[in-house]
Design a protein around this motif. Structure first.
Motif, PDB file in Angstrom:
ATOM      1  N   SER A  96       0.893  -1.188  -0.150  1.00 32.57           N
ATOM      2  CA  SER A  96      -0.103  -0.149   0.022  1.00 32.57           C
ATOM      3  C   SER A  96       0.858   1.323   0.099  1.00 32.57           C
TER       4      SER A  96
ATOM      5  N   PHE B   6      -7.776   4.365   1.437  1.00 31.37           N
ATOM      6  CA  PHE B   6      -7.767   3.970   0.318  1.00 31.37           C
ATOM      7  C   PHE B   6      -7.513   2.506   0.478  1.00 31.37           C
ATOM      8  N   PRO B   7      -8.226   1.656  -0.367  1.00 28.73           N
ATOM      9  CA  PRO B   7      -8.087   0.204  -0.288  1.00 28.73           C
ATOM     10  C   PRO B   7      -6.864  -0.423  -0.752  1.00 28.73           C
TER      11      PRO B   7
ATOM     12  N   ASP C  38     -12.672   2.664  -4.961  1.00 26.05           N
ATOM     13  CA  ASP C  38     -12.912   2.851  -3.450  1.00 26.05           C
ATOM     14  C   ASP C  38     -14.186   3.060  -3.054  1.00 26.05           C
TER      15      ASP C  38
ATOM     16  N   ASP D  78     -16.454   5.318  -3.375  1.00 24.64           N
ATOM     17  CA  ASP D  78     -16.804   6.630  -2.862  1.00 24.64           C
ATOM     18  C   ASP D  78     -17.827   7.480  -3.905  1.00 24.64           C
TER      19      ASP D  78
ATOM     20  N   ASP E 166     -12.248   6.676 -10.543  1.00 23.20           N
ATOM     21  CA  ASP E 166     -10.712   6.695 -10.324  1.00 23.20           C
ATOM     22  C   ASP E 166      -9.956   5.859 -11.314  1.00 23.20           C
TER      23      ASP E 166
ATOM     24  N   GLU F  64      -6.546   8.211  -7.299  1.00 22.47           N
ATOM     25  CA  GLU F  64      -7.744   8.693  -6.492  1.00 22.47           C
ATOM     26  C   GLU F  64      -8.396   9.852  -6.901  1.00 22.47           C
TER      27      GLU F  64
ATOM     28  N   HIS G 271      -1.574   6.404  -5.825  1.00 17.09           N
ATOM     29  CA  HIS G 271      -1.217   5.243  -4.955  1.00 17.09           C
ATOM     30  C   HIS G 271      -0.676   4.255  -5.826  1.00 17.09           C
TER      31      HIS G 271
ATOM     32  N   ASP H 223     -16.441  -4.812  -4.939  1.00 13.60           N
ATOM     33  CA  ASP H 223     -15.329  -3.927  -5.245  1.00 13.60           C
ATOM     34  C   ASP H 223     -14.762  -4.454  -6.470  1.00 13.60           C
TER      35      ASP H 223
ATOM     36  N   ASN I 291      -8.856  -6.291  -4.877  1.00 14.54           N
ATOM     37  CA  ASN I 291      -9.305  -5.181  -4.043  1.00 14.54           C
ATOM     38  C   ASN I 291      -9.714  -5.795  -2.669  1.00 14.54           C
TER      39      ASN I 291
ATOM     40  N   LEU J 252     -11.148  -3.804  -0.240  1.00 10.77           N
ATOM     41  CA  LEU J 252     -12.003  -2.831   0.411  1.00 10.77           C
ATOM     42  C   LEU J 252     -13.178  -3.660   1.048  1.00 10.77           C
TER      43      LEU J 252
ATOM     44  N   LYS K  77     -16.903  -2.351   5.333  1.00 11.76           N
ATOM     45  CA  LYS K  77     -15.894  -2.518   4.812  1.00 11.76           C
ATOM     46  C   LYS K  77     -14.598  -2.935   5.678  1.00 11.76           C
TER      47      LYS K  77
END
Length: 402
Positions: free
Chosen positions: A7, A38-39, A309, A311, A315, A338, A350, A371, A389, A391, A401
């Protein structure tokens, strides 16, 4: 198969039917936003097979409710990998002697409810028992391609095929009711090496039909695909061995109700790669505001624009491929930028992986947990990668999550 989780975080300002690490210094995570929320992505090795591959898709080839990985060799074999678990993929031969370059895509060609494969000059019909039987190869009368994109061009509610090769031109093909018959070809315009894949087809001018972006401009669909008008007003030009070659995606980045364009520079030498988005400021494709998301990157021969992510905004994923990388000793990096403000005005980079060469990546919810995951492979090499992912956990499909 081995699994790693990474990450990395660096900051910088600035979804077709079924087919479709903070290990830098602690100061980076303190200074830059986007690390904690962020995942993470778990890296899984799918298989070692092939070389100089393309024709990639994530699609449910066996109708079991999850996405499988499709990939093929130029003039060679096409394989599909049955997803069983993150570290368990079963390789099946889809077909042989694919008459194409890297252009190929998976969708239901004949409307029988099974996902087929189109690879340039032929399509491969899913026999309905794909784990036990190879697909049936059928000539379609189309061109050998670098880019294949499925989309409804004439507005009849059925999927057509858009195809492009620098050795030929840009065409679209109407698929007849009996898809075993020759497909009808319509000329759109001149071609470049690559520039409409993976999702450079969409409604740019808001009139309800699908237009086509091609690196330095867009083709306006004037009469259900029978005539086209070229608008040379997108600054996606670039020099090099394959000039004006990009990966392209039409999507509403700033959520203002009209479609924008995202481009990444493909076949670019290390240190010259970029990702840009072009704001469709008038909603008609007449005026564009270019905004650079990333620059001085490697060969970004992949593009996937999804809400990674969850949201509510789009992205951007890309990764460095055959012609160069920007990691230590030219190691290839993969990235997600992102959309931090949800409007395309602030982007947080990322780094997902380091050392894996990325080419023709595709994204989708492989494991059905809610996800978006990613699969890719190299151009020179045989290692196929699945980025899971993390997430949402499998037990948290209701929205919880990690």
């Amino acid at each position: 198969m081995r699994q790693w989780r990474f990450s990395f975080c660096i900051s910088r300002y600035f979804v077709f039917k079924r087919v479709f690490f903070c290990i830098l210094s602690a100061s980076f995570c303190i200074i830059f936003s986007g690390c904690a929320g962020f995942p993470k992505f778990a890296v899984h090795e799918i298989d070692n097979w092939g070389n100089k591959l393309g024709q990639t898709s994530l699609a449910d080839m066996d109708n079991d409710g999850d996405l499988d990985w499709v990939v093929g060799a130029r003039d060679g074999n096409i394989m599909w990998y049955e997803y069983k678990a993150p570290d368990n993929w079963v390789r099946h031969k889809l077909g042989s002697e694919s008459p194409t370059d890297v252009g190929g895509t998976a969708f239901d060609v004949d409307g029988d409810g099974w996902i087929d494969q189109v690879s340039g000059e032929a399509w491969y019909r899913n026999p309905g028992n794909p784990r036990a039987q190879e697909f049936i190869k059928i000539a379609n009368g189309a061109i050998r391609t670098h880019d294949n994109v499925p989309a409804d061009i004439d507005g009849d509610g059925k999927v057509d095929l858009v195809a492009m090769a620098d050795t030929s031109a840009l065409y679209w093909y109407e698929i007849p009711t009996n898809a075993a018959n020759k497909w009808r070809k319509y000329y759109i315009g001149k071609s470049v090496h690559g520039g409409i894949d993976p999702r450079g087809v969409g409604d740019i001018d808001g009139d309800g039909d699908n237009d086509i972006v091609r690196s330095t401009g867009w083709f306006e669909n004037k009469n259900k695909g029978l005539s086209w008008s070229w608008h040379s007003n997108i600054e996606g030009s670039r020099k090099g061995q394959y000039p004006d070659t990009t990966k392209s995606w039409i999507i509403d980045i700033d959520t203002d109700g009209d479609n924008d364009v995202v481009l990444s520079s493909a076949d670019s030498e290390g240190g010259t790669g970029w990702v840009k988005w072009f704001e469709n400021t008038d909603g008609r494709g007449d005026n564009w505001l270019v905004q650079t998301i990333a620059s001085e990157k490697g060969d970004l021969h992949s593009l996937a624009v999804f809400d990674f992510d969850n949201d509510g905004d789009a992205d951007i994923f890309s990764g460095e491929g055959p012609l160069g990388g920007t990691g230590t000793d030219e190691a290839r990096l993969t990235f997600i930028w992102e959309n931090a403000d949800g409007k395309g005005g602030k982007w947080v980079a990322h780094i997902l992986t380091k050392g894996y060469r990325c080419h023709e990546a595709v994204a989708g919810d492989v494991d059905g947990d809610g996800d978006i995951d990613i699969c890719f492979k190299p151009w020179n090499g045989d290692l196929h990668i699945y980025l899971e992912n993390k997430l949402i956990s499998k037990s948290g499909k209701g929205g919880s999550k990690r």
